[in-house]
Scaffold this motif. Structure first.
Motif, PDB file in Angstrom:
ATOM      1  N   ALA A  91       8.663   0.964  -3.432  1.00 27.19           N
ATOM      2  CA  ALA A  91       9.320  -0.312  -3.727  1.00 27.19           C
ATOM      3  C   ALA A  91      10.612  -0.436  -2.925  1.00 27.19           C
ATOM      4  CB  ALA A  91       9.639  -0.406  -5.214  1.00 27.19           C
ATOM      5  N   PRO A  92      10.961  -1.644  -2.551  1.00 25.65           N
ATOM      6  CA  PRO A  92      12.266  -1.847  -1.925  1.00 25.65           C
ATOM      7  C   PRO A  92      13.360  -1.651  -2.981  1.00 25.65           C
ATOM      8  CG  PRO A  92      11.231  -3.953  -2.334  1.00 25.65           C
ATOM      9  CD  PRO A  92      10.229  -2.903  -2.706  1.00 25.65           C
TER      10      PRO A  92
ATOM     11  N   ALA B  37       0.847  -1.194   0.000  1.00 24.88           N
ATOM     12  CA  ALA B  37       0.000   0.000   0.000  1.00 24.88           C
ATOM     13  C   ALA B  37       0.884   1.246   0.000  1.00 24.88           C
ATOM     14  CB  ALA B  37      -0.907  -0.013   1.225  1.00 24.88           C
ATOM     15  N   PRO B  38       0.416   2.330  -0.585  1.00 26.45           N
ATOM     16  CA  PRO B  38       1.210   3.567  -0.598  1.00 26.45           C
ATOM     17  C   PRO B  38       1.643   3.976   0.801  1.00 26.45           C
ATOM     18  CG  PRO B  38      -0.701   3.789  -2.027  1.00 26.45           C
ATOM     19  CD  PRO B  38      -0.859   2.492  -1.277  1.00 26.45           C
ATOM     20  N   GLY B  39       2.933   4.229   0.945  1.00 25.10           N
ATOM     21  CA  GLY B  39       3.492   4.666   2.214  1.00 25.10           C
ATOM     22  C   GLY B  39       3.764   3.570   3.222  1.00 25.10           C
ATOM     23  N   ALA B  40       3.346   2.350   2.944  1.00 24.15           N
ATOM     24  CA  ALA B  40       3.547   1.239   3.890  1.00 24.15           C
ATOM     25  C   ALA B  40       4.972   0.711   3.798  1.00 24.15           C
ATOM     26  CB  ALA B  40       2.562   0.114   3.596  1.00 24.15           C
ATOM     27  N   GLN B  41       5.451   0.208   4.920  1.00 18.55           N
ATOM     28  CA  GLN B  41       6.759  -0.430   4.970  1.00 18.55           C
ATOM     29  C   GLN B  41       6.560  -1.936   5.053  1.00 18.55           C
ATOM     30  OE1 GLN B  41       9.827   0.998   4.677  1.00 18.55           O
ATOM     31  NE2 GLN B  41       8.618   2.805   4.161  1.00 18.55           N
TER      32      GLN B  41
ATOM     33  N   PRO C 153      10.560 -11.805  -4.667  1.00 23.53           N
ATOM     34  CA  PRO C 153      11.102 -11.349  -5.946  1.00 23.53           C
ATOM     35  C   PRO C 153      10.248 -10.328  -6.686  1.00 23.53           C
ATOM     36  CG  PRO C 153      10.187 -13.539  -6.184  1.00 23.53           C
ATOM     37  CD  PRO C 153      10.089 -13.191  -4.728  1.00 23.53           C
ATOM     38  N   LEU C 154       8.980 -10.177  -6.318  1.00 22.01           N
ATOM     39  CA  LEU C 154       8.084  -9.331  -7.097  1.00 22.01           C
ATOM     40  C   LEU C 154       7.250  -8.442  -6.181  1.00 22.01           C
ATOM     41  CD1 LEU C 154       6.821  -8.597  -9.796  1.00 22.01           C
ATOM     42  CD2 LEU C 154       5.439 -10.663  -9.637  1.00 22.01           C
ATOM     43  N   TRP C 155       7.317  -7.147  -6.447  1.00 23.04           N
ATOM     44  CA  TRP C 155       6.643  -6.148  -5.626  1.00 23.04           C
ATOM     45  C   TRP C 155       5.666  -5.366  -6.483  1.00 23.04           C
ATOM     46  CZ3 TRP C 155       7.860  -6.060  -0.477  1.00 23.04           C
ATOM     47  CH2 TRP C 155       8.976  -6.825  -0.117  1.00 23.04           C
ATOM     48  N   LEU C 156       4.427  -5.236  -6.044  1.00 25.22           N
ATOM     49  CA  LEU C 156       3.408  -4.463  -6.745  1.00 25.22           C
ATOM     50  C   LEU C 156       3.180  -3.180  -5.964  1.00 25.22           C
ATOM     51  CD1 LEU C 156       0.830  -7.326  -7.492  1.00 25.22           C
ATOM     52  CD2 LEU C 156       2.921  -6.712  -8.743  1.00 25.22           C
ATOM     53  N   VAL C 157       3.444  -2.036  -6.601  1.00 25.03           N
ATOM     54  CA  VAL C 157       3.384  -0.744  -5.909  1.00 25.03           C
ATOM     55  C   VAL C 157       2.691   0.307  -6.774  1.00 25.03           C
ATOM     56  CG1 VAL C 157       5.466  -1.186  -4.544  1.00 25.03           C
ATOM     57  CG2 VAL C 157       5.678  -0.057  -6.753  1.00 25.03           C
ATOM     58  N   GLU C 158       2.098   1.289  -6.123  1.00 25.54           N
ATOM     59  CA  GLU C 158       1.487   2.413  -6.835  1.00 25.54           C
ATOM     60  C   GLU C 158       2.502   3.519  -7.090  1.00 25.54           C
ATOM     61  OE1 GLU C 158      -2.224   3.740  -5.080  1.00 25.54           O
ATOM     62  OE2 GLU C 158      -2.628   1.688  -4.433  1.00 25.54           O
TER      63      GLU C 158
END
Length: 144
Positions: A85-86, A62-66, A75-80
Motif C-alpha cells: 500500500a502507498p 498486485a503483490p510487489g507492484a509499484q 483514495p482507495l487501495w486494494l492490496v494483499e
C-alpha cells in the motif's frame, strides 16, 4: 501507536466494507484494504455495483507492484500485503490474520463477520493487539 478498532458481528462484511469505505472517502480519507486475493476480487466487484449511482475510485495493486505516480491521489487501495500500500493513514483488514505491517498506519479497522470461524479469527487478532498494548475500540454492528 496505531489506533485499532474492531467492527463485530457484521452480517455482510463486503457490503459493510463498501459503506464504511464510502464514508471514509466522503470524509477525504485515503484507505488501504488488505485481504486474501479472492476477497479482494469480491470487494473490487462490490465497489463497482453496491450503489448504482455512485463510484468509489479504487486501485487494486498486485503483490510487489509499484503503482504509477499518476494514481497517487486515488483514495482507495486494494492490496494483499500492507507493505504494497502507498503511505495512507488507514488500513482496513478483511482477512482472518493480523496484517503484517499494520503498525505503519495511523488507524487499523478490523471487520469481523458473524459466523463462528470469522469470530474466532477476530478473537485471535484482538488478543494479538491487546497483548502488545494496543487500546482497542469495539463497535458492535449487529446482534448475534
Amino acid at each position: 501507536m496505531t489506533e485499532v478498532a474492531f467492527h463485530f458481528n457484521v452480517g455482510d462484511p463486503l457490503g459493510y466494507a463498501c459503506r464504511l469505505l464510502r464514508k471514509a472517502i466522503r470524509a477525504g480519507a485515503q484507505v488501504a484494504v488488505i485481504a486474501p486475493p479472492e476477497r479482494l476480487r469480491e470487494l473490487d466487484a462490490a465497489l463497482w455495483s453496491f450503489d448504482p449511482l455512485e463510484f468509489l475510485p479504487h486501485v487494486r495493486i498486485a503483490p510487489g507492484a509499484q503503482p504509477p505516480a499518476r494514481l497517487a491521489t486515488t483514495p482507495l487501495w486494494l492490496v494483499e500485503r500492507a507493505s504494497d500500500a502507498p503511505p495512507v493513514p488507514v488500513l482496513v483488514n478483511l482477512g482472518d490474520e493480523v496484517a503484517p505491517g499494520f503498525e505503519s498506519f495511523d488507524r487499523l479497522i478490523e471487520i469481523v463477520g458473524n459466523d463462528d470461524a470469522e469470530r474466532q479469527a477476530g478473537r485471535r487478532r484482538w488478543k494479538h493487539y491487546s497483548d502488545r498494548g494496543y487500546a482497542i475500540e469495539r463497535h458492535e454492528v449487529g446482534a448475534r
